[in-house]
Design a protein around this motif. Sequence first.
Motif, mmCIF file in Angstrom:
data_model
loop_
_atom_site.group_PDB
_atom_site.id
_atom_site.type_symbol
_atom_site.label_atom_id
_atom_site.label_comp_id
_atom_site.label_asym_id
_atom_site.label_seq_id
_atom_site.Cartn_x
_atom_site.Cartn_y
_atom_site.Cartn_z
ATOM 1 N N HIS A 161 132.775 58.905 103.788
ATOM 2 C CA HIS A 161 133.043 59.922 104.804
ATOM 3 C C HIS A 161 133.179 61.280 104.127
ATOM 4 O O HIS A 161 134.179 61.577 103.487
ATOM 5 C CB HIS A 161 134.321 59.566 105.551
ATOM 6 N N ASP A 168 129.291 63.309 109.992
ATOM 7 C CA ASP A 168 129.043 61.879 109.810
ATOM 8 C C ASP A 168 129.238 61.102 111.107
ATOM 9 O O ASP A 168 128.529 60.128 111.374
ATOM 10 C CB ASP A 168 129.993 61.300 108.738
ATOM 11 N N HIS A 169 130.237 61.517 111.916
ATOM 12 C CA HIS A 169 130.553 60.830 113.171
ATOM 13 C C HIS A 169 129.347 60.761 114.093
ATOM 14 O O HIS A 169 129.233 59.843 114.907
ATOM 15 C CB HIS A 169 131.676 61.566 113.908
ATOM 16 N N PHE A 204 133.133 54.027 116.776
ATOM 17 C CA PHE A 204 133.953 54.378 115.617
ATOM 18 C C PHE A 204 135.429 54.419 115.996
ATOM 19 O O PHE A 204 135.793 54.747 117.133
ATOM 20 C CB PHE A 204 133.560 55.754 115.077
ATOM 21 N N ALA A 261 138.232 56.659 115.628
ATOM 22 C CA ALA A 261 138.405 58.077 115.309
ATOM 23 C C ALA A 261 139.890 58.425 115.251
ATOM 24 O O ALA A 261 140.717 57.839 115.957
ATOM 25 C CB ALA A 261 137.710 58.936 116.368
ATOM 26 N N TYR A 295 141.948 63.983 117.139
ATOM 27 C CA TYR A 295 140.818 64.476 117.927
ATOM 28 C C TYR A 295 141.096 64.398 119.431
ATOM 29 O O TYR A 295 140.422 65.045 120.229
ATOM 30 C CB TYR A 295 139.558 63.660 117.627
ATOM 31 N N PHE A 321 135.036 62.979 122.816
ATOM 32 C CA PHE A 321 135.135 61.773 122.001
ATOM 33 C C PHE A 321 135.288 60.527 122.877
ATOM 34 O O PHE A 321 134.701 59.481 122.580
ATOM 35 C CB PHE A 321 136.301 61.879 121.020
ATOM 36 N N GLN A 328 134.357 56.680 121.516
ATOM 37 C CA GLN A 328 135.173 56.577 120.307
ATOM 38 C C GLN A 328 136.611 56.200 120.658
ATOM 39 O O GLN A 328 137.121 56.574 121.712
ATOM 40 C CB GLN A 328 135.143 57.899 119.537
ATOM 41 N N TYR A 385 135.379 54.014 108.336
ATOM 42 C CA TYR A 385 135.405 54.654 107.020
ATOM 43 C C TYR A 385 136.584 54.082 106.243
ATOM 44 O O TYR A 385 137.740 54.460 106.500
ATOM 45 C CB TYR A 385 135.557 56.168 107.168
ATOM 46 N N ARG A 391 138.321 61.961 105.459
ATOM 47 C CA ARG A 391 137.188 62.592 104.775
ATOM 48 C C ARG A 391 137.530 62.918 103.319
ATOM 49 O O ARG A 391 138.649 63.303 103.004
ATOM 50 C CB ARG A 391 136.806 63.890 105.494
#
Length: 239
Positions: A41, A46-47, A60, A62, A66, A81, A86, A117, A122
Amino acid sequence: MFYYLLKYVILGPLLRLVFRPRIEGLEHIPEEGPAIVAGNHLSFADHFLMPAVLKRRITFLAKAEYFTGPGIRGRLTATFFRSAGQIPVDRSGKEAGQAAIREGLGVLSKDELLGIYPEGTRSHDGRLYKGKVGVAVMALTAQVPVIPCAMIGTFEAQPPGKVIPNIHPVTIRFGKPLDFSRYEGMENEKAILRAVTDEIMYSILMLSEQEYVDQYAAVAKAEQAAAAKERKFPRLPLS
């Protein structure tokens, strides 16, 4: 409905135009059935880049931030999202980790693809960090294959804090599925979970060719922030 609208009409074509990703190993993604896609990540992009290149839908886990942002921007981000399918995950504390595992297993129980991830956050410097064992718990509990994935070039294209991407070549590389059926029934063994996680991270490392750091990314970020604070506000010697 909104997921496919984003993928094929709105966001997908735009991402392909801006990043022009090169895709390798797409044949390793199963056409049906549950599986985990575990990747490095490096960027917020990337998402969206990985789902844009896959034929199947992928969900994903997340970060909850977010979905909880303040003001109009926060509400729009949360709506985006959620509409994209997500799942929000609170990353603080052991119980939160268990909740994330339950959510992930719920996705796999529907014979869907789950994106995760293992680093948990990240990378702040482009290096690959130690993986958390949640991915191993889900793989062994659900008895599903893990497909390693390497995002290459996304850190240079859109590093942390960068809103408008740079023009930089991006490669998305999928590896052969990893089968952990030999560990069936051992999802509560700490040593096994660590071994499985390390095998997944090694596969990602071989695909991405990143520098590896045997430390959790969150810990490395905290140490870096503390060092920066110390440089800015050095402690005065005691007299």
